[in-house]
Scaffold this motif. Structure first.
Motif, PDB file in Angstrom:
ATOM      1  N   LEU A 169       0.835  -1.209   0.000  1.00 22.20           N
ATOM      2  CA  LEU A 169       0.000   0.000   0.000  1.00 22.20           C
ATOM      3  C   LEU A 169       0.861   1.246   0.000  1.00 22.20           C
ATOM      4  O   LEU A 169       0.571   2.215  -0.701  1.00 22.20           O
ATOM      5  CB  LEU A 169      -0.891  -0.031   1.233  1.00 22.20           C
ATOM      6  N   ARG A 170       1.951   1.214   0.754  1.00 25.16           N
ATOM      7  CA  ARG A 170       2.842   2.377   0.768  1.00 25.16           C
ATOM      8  C   ARG A 170       3.440   2.590  -0.600  1.00 25.16           C
ATOM      9  O   ARG A 170       3.607   3.716  -1.055  1.00 25.16           O
ATOM     10  CB  ARG A 170       3.963   2.159   1.784  1.00 25.16           C
ATOM     11  N   HIS A 171       3.746   1.484  -1.260  1.00 22.51           N
ATOM     12  CA  HIS A 171       4.386   1.598  -2.563  1.00 22.51           C
ATOM     13  C   HIS A 171       3.463   2.267  -3.576  1.00 22.51           C
ATOM     14  O   HIS A 171       3.901   3.032  -4.421  1.00 22.51           O
ATOM     15  CB  HIS A 171       4.735   0.180  -3.015  1.00 22.51           C
ATOM     16  N   GLU A 208      -1.729  -5.694  11.997  1.00 25.41           N
ATOM     17  CA  GLU A 208      -1.035  -4.631  12.727  1.00 25.41           C
ATOM     18  C   GLU A 208      -1.692  -3.290  12.505  1.00 25.41           C
ATOM     19  O   GLU A 208      -1.967  -2.562  13.448  1.00 25.41           O
ATOM     20  CB  GLU A 208       0.426  -4.560  12.274  1.00 25.41           C
ATOM     21  N   PHE A 209      -1.948  -2.948  11.244  1.00 29.18           N
ATOM     22  CA  PHE A 209      -2.354  -1.574  11.002  1.00 29.18           C
ATOM     23  C   PHE A 209      -3.795  -1.315  11.415  1.00 29.18           C
ATOM     24  O   PHE A 209      -4.093  -0.314  12.047  1.00 29.18           O
ATOM     25  CB  PHE A 209      -2.168  -1.244   9.523  1.00 29.18           C
ATOM     26  N   LYS A 246       3.876   5.161   9.869  1.00 24.41           N
ATOM     27  CA  LYS A 246       4.216   3.975  10.655  1.00 24.41           C
ATOM     28  C   LYS A 246       5.000   3.028   9.770  1.00 24.41           C
ATOM     29  O   LYS A 246       4.442   2.171   9.098  1.00 24.41           O
ATOM     30  CB  LYS A 246       2.930   3.261  11.113  1.00 24.41           C
ATOM     31  N   HIS A 247       6.312   3.170   9.771  1.00 20.91           N
ATOM     32  CA  HIS A 247       7.089   2.403   8.807  1.00 20.91           C
ATOM     33  C   HIS A 247       7.167   0.941   9.142  1.00 20.91           C
ATOM     34  O   HIS A 247       7.347   0.105   8.278  1.00 20.91           O
ATOM     35  CB  HIS A 247       8.527   2.941   8.773  1.00 20.91           C
ATOM     36  N   HIS A 248       7.079   0.628  10.415  1.00 17.36           N
ATOM     37  CA  HIS A 248       7.408  -0.745  10.784  1.00 17.36           C
ATOM     38  C   HIS A 248       6.240  -1.703  10.657  1.00 17.36           C
ATOM     39  O   HIS A 248       6.400  -2.876  10.879  1.00 17.36           O
ATOM     40  CB  HIS A 248       7.952  -0.785  12.204  1.00 17.36           C
ATOM     41  N   PHE A 249       5.077  -1.207  10.310  1.00 17.16           N
ATOM     42  CA  PHE A 249       3.946  -2.120  10.166  1.00 17.16           C
ATOM     43  C   PHE A 249       4.068  -2.882   8.867  1.00 17.16           C
ATOM     44  O   PHE A 249       4.366  -2.325   7.824  1.00 17.16           O
ATOM     45  CB  PHE A 249       2.630  -1.347  10.164  1.00 17.16           C
ATOM     46  N   GLU A 250       3.809  -4.182   8.946  1.00 17.51           N
ATOM     47  CA  GLU A 250       3.896  -5.005   7.755  1.00 17.51           C
ATOM     48  C   GLU A 250       2.544  -5.471   7.284  1.00 17.51           C
ATOM     49  O   GLU A 250       2.266  -5.533   6.112  1.00 17.51           O
ATOM     50  CB  GLU A 250       4.755  -6.254   8.054  1.00 17.51           C
TER      51      GLU A 250
END
Lengths: 408, 516
Positions: free
Chosen positions: B116-118, B260-261, B251-255
């Motif tokens: 999703l970030r991508h 998690e998110f 929140k960079h560390h959520f995978e």
């Protein structure tokens, strides 16, 4: 005014069409009240079935028709009723009747009654029809309008002022997003673009007089747009006009009303108000803020129960409130010094059109010689006249018992 | 002059973008292992002879969404692209599907959050996230979910809406433990009356404290009457505001979205510290015109209790809200703004209203196929060519499905099964309660019970398979029997011989293509 047509609430006790052949032919006196009622339901159902059968011959075969049907219906066991695709949740009277009735017969007849009246259960409201579900947006409905229509149909934005402001705000968004197609002018094309959006809103909930007046003014402004203006300037000008309309005719008008009406509230007054009007709420808060000492009686009615929220707002401000429902009005009217009500619109003949039940409050006040003050902005004046009651009402959602709890 | 009538320019702005995530389907191994060089994408595995992807796409089209962003791993791109161009464009013409790939390998699947970030640059509007494997019930339309989101995001500043469906516990006998563990449900806390999702108990929470269930008091003071249930499973359908992506970037560390998110997203609505930290991101000051003034005048609207108390207290600083940079018609009303609730809505779909499931593991896959078998009855195909392939002496029960161009020879017996396209069922073969994907060959006299055969599987004559899952292209020798196994080809060089090895249950290292 000539009396309205006779409303036939109970079907005549004439030759009953749906009389079960095996039913006991007791006299009316010998039957218990429940059985009499059950008989009435059957008669009404049979009559409705006959009317429905004549009107809609294409209905599925599960529906009984005419005199021969209830006998044929006796053969059908109860499961067929459940499997009928059109079966609606039955009315309480109907369920009582089914418990007492003989096997399939009466249940089929009652089922027809449920389908036949197909509404709240009161014949008196049967001409209103059911509240329409919001249809999926057909064509290019702007997302702002789609969301607004949902707010209307789920009764999140209610009240004449609120709906008008919401509609105009949504139109501002649309106008800003609008792009004039080539070979068209804004002044002519924008109206054709707005028309389906307006129809979508009307489909969600019938248009209020305030919305109608505002849209009429907007149309006038759009058609008066200067031809030579660049598009963005034209759009900005329209948005400014909308802002001016809201500010001058609603907000500032409310402020004028606040000042004038709060002067009519003296120390020690008992003010009565009905349901919740945004103007009256402002008047009361203003009067309290200017230091007057008074108490408020809020009269409320189902199904919307808006008065509860008014009580919450007024109590937070520190005003002493009493809350009661409309049937209890007579008990308190003798203590009231002034009645303040809001209005949805004022007709050309001076009649005030407001939340259902306001007329009752006004008449009761007159009986007790209590002055009634109507707070209404001038943009709500409409050119219509209403001659009869129960013509333009909407039916609200029926609430379950659990939703009576205060909610945010 | 140009009297061009065809100038119907699209004036309406796009409201939602649907993002369909297609992954590798590691839970569905060995069905999703590569068949030689060709990948078998999870999204194209058929359920009731329709590719899995078709169900969410049909759901989207029904609710009027037109823009779809389909994200798949790079190896699957051509297969999915073929499918979209050939079938979807004809059956769902209104959908505009944009297929994008994401670099990931089967072993190290990247989390849904990174995907999703991508792609966040492509997402400009409010969006819907869908998995490729969710089969919605007919009673639940996406429009219901969207309408709830539309109403709530305007009315009180909700940020997302999720959909959870109830699962009934399966009977003991029908579950084959060797196919893998059944997924456990995450317990959730939700408020039923307003349809709000309050808390998801993540595996991390369980790891931190597996004896007690921790809840915030602020949650309970805002929503005193909540329900706690472990019967619901996440459908992975989320309708979110665009600002949620900004929070995701923070929140960079959520995978993982699901684990998690989304549980994190449920917290700002009642946790004061998180609200202060992320409230600006989740509900920022925008240029969009809000309905704040209308809501103030609405007779059924009540500002939040905190706000009302704050209004009576003088000199407090207000948080921003659905505030506009664009000046409202009345200047001084900006201060009396209401705080957004930052709620996460929830639609909890009960099992009684219809069957819904995600086909992300073997049990669910089989169950979904069985469910669809119950919906239809089998009729012999009408066109003569296909008809001629089915022998009149074959017994096909009415609760089966047979795909196109499948040949069924005489005395074959098919019960309660889904047979794919271009298969061959030999004489006297018995297929009971199975799912056969396309191009399978079942030789004469074979008996299959409760199996799932991957594409191009060959079952030798008189073989007996009970509750097995085979990899695409696997060959079962003649007379072999297998029960409760996942049959995989561990060694590709063995494909040249007619016999193939049965793998043990411990090693899953299949499909390493030795000849590159």
């Amino acid at each position: 005014m000539a009396p309205g047509p006779m409303l036939d609430v109970h079907p005549p006790a004439g030759p009953p069409n749906g009389e079960p052949s095996t039913g006991q032919q007791k006299s009316q006196k010998a039957m218990t009240k429940a059985e009499r009622r059950e008989l009435q339901e059957k008669q009404r159902a049979a009559k409705a079935a006959k009317a429905a059968a004549n009107g809609a011959p294409g209905k599925p075969s599960g529906k009984p028709k005419d005199q021969g049907a209830p006998q044929g219906g006796a053969a059908k066991p109860k499961p067929s009723r459940a499997s009928d695709a059109q079966a609606r949740p039955t009315l309480p009277a109907a369920t009582r009747a089914t418990e007492k009735a003989k096997a399939g017969q009466a249940s089929m007849a009652v089922d027809t009654a449920a389908k036949g009246t197909q509404a709240r259960g009161l014949l008196i409201f049967s001409h209103f029809g059911l509240p329409k579900p919001v249809s999926a947006a057909k064509g290019d409905i702007h997302p702002a309008i789609a969301r607004l229509a949902l707010q209307f149909s789920t009764f999140k934005i209610t009240g004449a002022n609120a709906r008008c402001i919401a509609t105009l705000t949504a139109f501002k968004t649309i106008i800003q997003d609008y792009v004039t197609p080539p070979n068209h002018t804004l002044s002519r094309h924008l109206m054709t673009y707005l028309s389906p959006q307006i129809s979508h809103l009307v489909a969600a909930r019938p248009m209020s007089v305030t919305m109608g007046n505002a849209i009429r003014q907007l149309k006038l402004d759009i058609s008066g747009t200067d031809f030579d203006l660049p598009e963005q300037d034209a759009k900005d000008a329209l948005c400014r006009k909308i802002d001016t309309y809201i500010r001058e005719r609603i907000i500032i008008a409310d402020q004028v009303i606040q000042e004038t009406a709060s002067n009519k509230i003296k120390d020690g007054d008992v003010i009565l108000t009905y349901a919740r009007s945004s103007v009256v709420e402002k008047v009361l808060l203003e009067a309290h803020a200017s230091g007057r000492n008074f108490s408020v009686i809020v009269v409320d009615s189902r199904p919307m129960l808006e008065g509860k929220r008014l009580v919450a707002v007024l109590s937070e401000a520190g005003i002493q409130c009493t809350y009661l429902l409309l049937p209890a009005l007579g008990a308190v009217m003798s203590e009231v010094s002034t009645v303040f009500v809001g209005a949805h619109s004022i007709h050309t003949n001076g009649a005030v059109y407001s939340r259902a039940g306001t007329a009752l409050v006004a008449m009761m006040a007159k009986r007790h010689s209590v002055p009634v003050v109507v707070c209404c902005e001038t943009y709500k004046f409409s050119e219509s006249i209403q001659l009869d009651s129960f013509t333009k009402n909407e039916l609200g959602q029926s609430l379950s018992a659990y939703s009576l709890l205060p909610s945010d | 002059m140009d009297f061009d009538e065809s100038s119907t320019t699209k004036i309406v702005t796009r409201e939602f973008l649907a993002i369909v995530l297609a992954g590798f389907g590691n839970e569905l191994l060995p069905l999703t292992t590569n068949h030689g060089d060709e990948p078998c994408p999870k999204a194209l595995l058929p359920i009731a002879n329709k590719p899995m992807l078709e169900y969410p796409l049909a759901w989207l089209e029904q609710s009027g969404i037109t823009d779809v962003l389909l994200v798949c791993p790079t190896p699957q791109r051509s297969a999915i692209s073929n499918y979209i161009q050939s079938e979807v464009s004809s059956t769902y013409p209104s959908l505009r599907i944009d297929l994008q790939t994401f670099e990931e390998s089967q072993d190290m699947a990247s989390g849904t959050c990174s995907i999703l970030r991508h792609f966040s640059s492509r997402i400009q509007s409010d969006f819907i996230i869908l998995p490729c494997d969710f089969v919605p019930p007919p009673s639940l339309t996406l429009s219901q979910l969207l309408n709830k989101f539309r109403t709530e995001s305007t009315y009180d500043g909700a940020i997302a809406t999720a959909c959870f469906y109830e699962v009934s516990k399966p009977d003991k006998g029908t579950v084959t433990e060797d196919w893998g563990m059944l997924p456990t449900n995450l317990p959730i806390v939700f408020d039923e009356r307003s349809g709000t999702l309050l808390h998801i108990d993540t595996p991390d929470d369980v790891d931190n404290n597996n004896k007690e269930f921790e809840l915030r008091m602020s949650l309970l003071s805002q929503y005193p009457r909540t329900k706690l249930s472990a019967n619901f499973r996440d459908s992975h359908v989320y309708v979110c505001r665009r600002t949620v992506l900004d929070a995701l970037q923070a929140k960079h560390h959520f995978e993982s979205l699901k684990e998690e998110f989304i549980p994190w997203l449920c917290k700002p609505q009642y946790q004061r510290t998180r609200r202060e930290k992320y409230g600006n991101i989740l509900s920022p000051v925008t240029n969009n015109l809000s309905q704040a003034l209308a809501l103030k005048h609405s007779t059924l609207h009540l500002p939040a209790r905190k706000q009302r108390l704050r209004r009576s207290a003088v000199g407090s600083d207000d948080d921003e809200h659905l505030r506009s940079v664009v000046p409202s018609p009345v200047e001084q009303d900006d201060e009396e703004a209401t705080e957004p609730s930052l709620r996460v809505g929830l639609i909890a779909h009960r099992a009684s209203s219809g069957f819904a499931s995600r086909a992300n593991n073997l049990h669910a896959y089989l169950e979904l196929n069985r469910f669809f078998l119950g919906q239809t009855t089998y009729v012999l195909p009408s066109d003569a060519e296909t008809r001629s392939l089915i022998d009149p002496k074959a017994q096909i029960s009415s609760d089966s499905m047979v795909g196109r161009s499948t040949r069924v020879e005489e005395r074959a017996s098919i019960k309660r099964s889904v047979i794919g396209k271009h298969c061959v069922i030999g004489k006297m073969a018995k297929v009971v309660g199975c799912v056969l994907l396309d191009h399978c060959v079942v030789a004469d006299g074979a008996k299959l019970d409760g199996c799932i055969l991957g594409a191009y599987t060959k079952v030798g004559a008189k073989a007996e398979l009970s509750r097995c899952v085979t990899q695409p292209g696997y060959e079962v020798g003649e007379g072999e029997t297998a029960r409760n196994e996942k049959l995989e080809t561990s060694d590709w060089t063995a494909r040249d011989t007619s016999e193939s090895q049965e793998s043990d249950e411990e090693s899953d290292d299949a499909s390493e293509d030795s000849s590159e």
